[in-house]
Design an enzyme around this catalytic site. Sequence first.
Site, short mmCIF file in Angstrom:
data_model
loop_
_atom_site.label_atom_id
_atom_site.label_comp_id
_atom_site.label_asym_id
_atom_site.label_seq_id
_atom_site.Cartn_x
_atom_site.Cartn_y
_atom_site.Cartn_z
CG ASN A 11 -1.95 1.20 1.46
OD1 ASN A 11 -1.70 2.00 0.28
ND2 ASN A 11 -2.38 1.40 2.80
CG ASP A 143 -9.52 2.66 -1.20
OD1 ASP A 143 -9.56 1.54 -0.50
OD2 ASP A 143 -9.40 3.51 -0.38
CG LEU A 204 -17.21 5.01 12.13
CD1 LEU A 204 -18.02 5.05 13.48
CD2 LEU A 204 -17.59 6.23 11.24
N GLY A 205 -12.44 5.94 10.91
CA GLY A 205 -11.02 5.97 11.30
C GLY A 205 -10.65 7.63 11.23
CG ASP A 278 -5.11 10.19 18.79
OD1 ASP A 278 -6.27 9.61 18.93
OD2 ASP A 278 -4.10 9.69 18.64
N GLY A 328 -14.41 2.87 15.00
CA GLY A 328 -15.51 2.11 15.11
C GLY A 328 -15.25 0.84 15.90
#
EC number: 2.7.2.15
Length: 402
Positions: A11, A143, A204-205, A278, A328
């Site tokens: 990646n 993606d 969720l990130g 964060d 998440g």
Amino acid sequence: MNEFPVVLVINCGSSSIKFSVLNASDCEVLMSGIADGINSENAFLSVNGGEPAPLAHHSYEGALKAIAFELEKRNLNDNVALIGHRIAHGGSIFTESAIITDEVIDNIRRVSPLAPLHNYANLSGIESAQQLFPGVTQVAVFDTSFHQTMAPEAYLYGLPWKYYEELGVRRYGFHGTSHRYVSQRAHSLLNLAEDDSGLVVAHLGNGASICAVRNGQSVDTSMGMTPLEGLMMGTRSGDVDFGAMSWVASQTNQSLGDLERVVNKESGLLGISGLSSDLRVLEKAWHEGHERAQLAIKTFVHRIARHIAGHAASLHRLDGIIFTGGIGENSSLIRRLVMEHLAVLGVEIDTEMNNRSNSFGERIVSSENARVICAVIPTNEEKMIALDAIHLGKVNAPAEFA
């Protein structure tokens, strides 16, 4: 075929290469790591969470050579039977993963202006891997491809037709590899038939998106032509009135480039809280009574719940809401607040299950009385990429995804 074939998953980001090596027989991770700070003097390589080691050569090719050397030290280099590449944007050309050929590379290059920071890095990774592993089958996993089953009414913007026709301006969606993996696992966990199911997946990130999955196919998603649309995120604004930004430009004399930086890098959780992007930092501040941290989290949750409910309208039936991604999977607070917002859909929380750590793995976090099941399913994009490579490379796939 090698006696002990492995899949190398790569990646390439705008300044980093994340990699993992998986056993082709069961997709067990044998090693993983990251090369970061590429094209800078601070470039380093860390393997299996170990101490960062400076890279002698700072390019993508130099970083991949260092990664190949780490494989060689572990006697894995000659076992690489397949290489899977995560590609950020496939445009409307790629509706599924593809074995990499000259034609595929040309088409990736054609759509790269849609995601210049990432796609050109992805191409560098492909070219370097071809030199380092000649003759090894390589697969591109996009993606965006999972979302190419969306109908025109779901992907078109209300703009003049010429922008779509001439420039390809439309919604493409992202996080497709994660949404695909998680929705497949959800069918098993919730005992659903893939050809008769309705799911909303919340990835969720630091980047975040919602996806409506009907009968195993993406029918709507919150991200658009770029990953900026949709949910509020770590530093991204998400949905914002273009007129508001036009007014800001007129009042501050900022350029389009300035405003693009603001909505991508200075907004979201960071922008509202003034503290951090964060969520772990903001959750600590939440419990300490930090008002703007609390407001940032409440806004984040409101947007998530609103998008989940809205995406449910694209389904014939809502069987489950699935939480995944770093937030998440790990934030019981965010899940609880989102589920409380969704009581209108018949969502009820099982507090004990919701409070369990992510080490518990896949789990249902809604109560037995809930009309809609809510679950946590850890994502595994590397495994999904490896499985696509195994499938296209004609290697026996693990039974769960065969």
